[in-house]
Scaffold this motif. Structure first.
Motif, mmCIF file in Angstrom:
data_model
loop_
_atom_site.group_PDB
_atom_site.id
_atom_site.type_symbol
_atom_site.label_atom_id
_atom_site.label_comp_id
_atom_site.label_asym_id
_atom_site.label_seq_id
_atom_site.Cartn_x
_atom_site.Cartn_y
_atom_site.Cartn_z
ATOM 1 N N LEU A 197 39.778 18.490 -4.918
ATOM 2 C CA LEU A 197 40.349 18.355 -3.586
ATOM 3 C C LEU A 197 39.529 17.392 -2.734
ATOM 4 O O LEU A 197 40.074 16.554 -1.999
ATOM 5 N N ARG A 198 38.197 17.524 -2.846
ATOM 6 C CA ARG A 198 37.349 16.599 -2.093
ATOM 7 C C ARG A 198 37.539 15.169 -2.593
ATOM 8 O O ARG A 198 37.550 14.203 -1.802
ATOM 9 N N ALA A 199 37.703 15.034 -3.909
ATOM 10 C CA ALA A 199 37.927 13.699 -4.459
ATOM 11 C C ALA A 199 39.243 13.112 -3.950
ATOM 12 O O ALA A 199 39.321 11.936 -3.562
ATOM 13 N N ILE A 200 40.290 13.966 -3.952
ATOM 14 C CA ILE A 200 41.594 13.499 -3.454
ATOM 15 C C ILE A 200 41.483 13.088 -1.991
ATOM 16 O O ILE A 200 42.009 12.051 -1.557
ATOM 17 N N GLY A 201 40.800 13.930 -1.203
ATOM 18 C CA GLY A 201 40.645 13.595 0.202
ATOM 19 C C GLY A 201 39.868 12.309 0.406
ATOM 20 O O GLY A 201 40.203 11.473 1.263
ATOM 21 N N GLY A 202 38.814 12.120 -0.420
ATOM 22 C CA GLY A 202 38.011 10.893 -0.286
ATOM 23 C C GLY A 202 38.803 9.653 -0.655
ATOM 24 O O GLY A 202 38.745 8.624 0.050
ATOM 25 N N PHE A 203 39.529 9.716 -1.780
ATOM 26 C CA PHE A 203 40.307 8.545 -2.188
ATOM 27 C C PHE A 203 41.446 8.282 -1.197
ATOM 28 O O PHE A 203 41.858 7.138 -1.000
ATOM 29 N N THR A 204 41.981 9.323 -0.580
ATOM 30 C CA THR A 204 43.021 9.115 0.424
ATOM 31 C C THR A 204 42.485 8.312 1.593
ATOM 32 O O THR A 204 43.148 7.397 2.120
ATOM 33 N N GLN A 205 41.254 8.653 2.008
ATOM 34 C CA GLN A 205 40.638 7.895 3.106
ATOM 35 C C GLN A 205 40.383 6.439 2.698
ATOM 36 O O GLN A 205 40.581 5.510 3.492
#
Length: 595
Positions: A386-394
């Motif tokens: 989830l943190r990875a998804i959030g980071g790549f989204t940013q």
């Protein structure tokens, strides 16, 4: 009593003063006799069916007449009716006459007034009275020309007194004694019979002494027989109760050799008395109970104490049975231990249920620990992607945001919102899973500090008001903070559209604890869904309408129940919601509160 004694004495021709003195002495005699009986019998009703009662009556008959004898004789001498030289002789005669009268008449009246007699035995008693009266007339009227020195013939009336005592109890002994006394007194007063002397007073004194011994013998025998019959009745009753009891009973001698087992013992173990009489209970041993337990048992009963414990015993068919046993010594009057009595209850089913429950609890605890490990692993493992998804989204938004059209940017917004919601859900689930394993023990929690921290974490600011100081309750500080944080967040999230949130917190004493109410002015909840909202993941709105995980109220319910409290809500659609929490007082003993 005084009036009767006065009238009877005054009728003989004495002065008023002499009659009054004698009446006063007689009345004092009655009162003293009553006091002796009441004290000696501890206020119990006089039935004369126990030997101690007969002895107390004898004491009263010996002590009370002395007052009347002294007062009456002194009155006679002072009034000039009798010379002072005869004072001692008159006192002795006066005292013996009253004493014999008490022993002859009082038991007769008491027995017929209080005792119950079987109707079928009354003819036998009447026959005994007739025969006894005839024998008394023969013996004391000198119809057989007996010498006055042959007092031994007077004891010919004893068999009739004993007959009455053995067959009819106190009633029979007292009645036959009175029946025997009437012809004896009449004959002796006429100068006839075994006790006749030139001096009539001496004759009557001798007769009264003999009759006193006779009636006391009969009364004591009757009372002893009554005690024996009562003991036998009690023994029959207890024997019947033991025989019919569903509890196993074993009786052994002081060395442990069996002398009795009841039918319940035979039904449970399969061993009958004829099979085990004289043996020690070693044949019941299954090998489960350690030797030290048996040694402790024997030390206790030999010391005169009662021992309680459990045995896994063998049955005659090779099976086993669990028994809860109580073994007590039986002491004789001198303190010597004569027998040991063991009562045993079959607890085999209870032990099976306990073992099943123990296994179920062990399995539940194991499954709970496993689920907690899984929940912890899942939440932490899934947080990483989830943190990875959030980071790549940013990163996508920063580098390629200007190349995306409005639809693409909308997708990125949905991805960010979804990852944030999933992260919040995992965090709430982790808190929910660890409710039963708090990081610190329960204790007093100052709700003033707890609520202030929850308001700060929720960033509710001026939307929350608190009425008065909040109490100190018992619970876990961190979990209580999370409870109020969830409730405040709900009040903020479910405010009426276009109106600022308005949340109010107050508390009042209730029972052994406190009711704390968190009230908002929001959209409210239909009563149909009140209980449903405390179920995990239960929600009335979609995440697009109002963000949430569906864990908050379920978390609050689990925390309150674990801490010995409860939670419920009142709400009307359009008029806000009141969530009530009841928590035990933090200044009281937790065990007393929970009880």
């Amino acid at each position: 009593m005084w009036v009767g004694a006065f009238a009877a004495t005054f009728h003989t021709g004495v002065s008023v003063a002499v009659a009054a003195g004698i009446a006063t002495g007689n009345t004092a005699e009655y009162i003293l006799a009553w006091a002796v009986l009441r004290t000696g019998l501890s206020g119990r009703t006089v039935t004369l069916t126990r030997v101690p009662e007969i002895l107390v009556l004898a004491v009263a008959a010996a002590l009370a007449p002395s007052v009347a004898a002294l007062a009456g004789t002194a009155s006679l001498c002072l009034g000039g009716v009798a010379p002072w030289e005869a004072f001692a002789s008159i006192v002795t005669t006066y005292w013996l006459g009253d004493s014999a009268g008490i022993l002859m008449v009082a038991p007769f009246l008491i027995a017929w007034a209080r005792a119950s007699e079987r109707t079928r035995r009354l003819p036998e008693l009447a026959l005994a009275c007739i025969v006894a009266a005839g024998a008394s007339a023969v013996v004391f009227s000198d119809l057989l020309s007996l010498s006055a020195d042959d007092h031994v013939f007077a004891y010919a009336i004893f068999p009739f007194i004993i007959w009455g005592a053995l067959r009819h109890g106190v009633r029979g002994a007292a009645t036959i004694a009175l029946v025997v006394a009437v012809p004896a007194v009449v004959a002796t007063a006429q100068g006839l019979g075994l006790f006749a002397r030139p001096d009539q007073t001496e004759s009557l004194v001798l007769l009264q002494s003999f009759m006193t011994v006779t009636v006391l013998t009969g009364l004591i025998t009757a009372a002893a027989v009554s005690e024996r019959d009562e003991a036998a009745r009690q023994a029959r009753l207890l024997s019947h109760a033991v025989e019919q009891s569903a509890t196993s009973v074993m009786v052994t001698d002081p060395d442990g050799h069996l002398v009795y087992v009841n039918p319940a013992f035979t039904g449970l173990t399969g061993y009958a008395l004829e099979d085990v009489a004289g043996q020690t209970p070693r044949f019941l041993k299954s090998g489960h109970t350690p030797r030290e337990e048996y040694e402790a048992l024997w030390r206790a009963v030999k010391a005169g104490e009662t021992w309680r414990g459990e045995f896994l015993n063998r049955t005659s068919d090779g099976g086993t049975v669990w028994e809860a046993a109580t073994i007590s010594p039986v002491r004789e009057a001198d303190g010597h231990i004569s027998h040991l009595v063991a009562t045993k209850e079959d607890i085999t089913e209870r032990k099976r249920q306990e073992n099943d429950l123990r296994r179920a609890l062990t399995q539940h605890a194991r499954a709970k620990r496993e689920m907690e490990r899984i929940a912890y692993a899942v939440t932490h493992t899934l947080q990483e992607p989830l943190r990875a998804i959030g980071g790549f989204t940013q990163l996508l938004e920063r580098r390629y945001g200007d190349r995306l059209d409005e639809t693409g940017r909308g997708y990125l917004t949905h991805v960010r919102a979804g990852t944030a919601r999933m992260s919040r859900l995992f965090r709430d689930l982790m808190d929910y899973a660890l409710i039963d394993e708090p990081t610190a023990p329960d204790g007093p929690v100052d709700l003033n500090e707890t609520v202030a921290t929850a308001i700060g974490n929720s960033r509710a600011g001026g939307a929350v008001t608190v009425s008065g100081p909040l109490p100190v309750v018992r619970g876990h500080a961190g979990q209580m903070r999370m409870v109020f944080q969830h409730l405040i967040d709900n009040g903020m999230a479910y405010a009426k559209p276009g109106e600022p949130p308005d949340i109010h917190i107050e508390a009042r004493a209730e029972g052994a604890g406190w009711r704390v109410t968190v009230r908002d002015a929001g959209i409210g909840i239909n009563s149909t869904f009140h209980n449903k909202l405390f179920v995990l993941f239960s929600r009335l709105h979609t995440d697009d309408e109002i963000a949430g995980s569906g864990v908050g109220l379920a978390y609050c319910r689990r925390v309150l129940e674990r801490q010995g409290g409860r939670i419920w809500l009142d709400s009307v659609p359009g008029h806000g919601t009141s969530v009530h929490l009841w928590l035990p007082d933090g200044r009281t003993d937790p065990e007393a509160t929970s009880a």
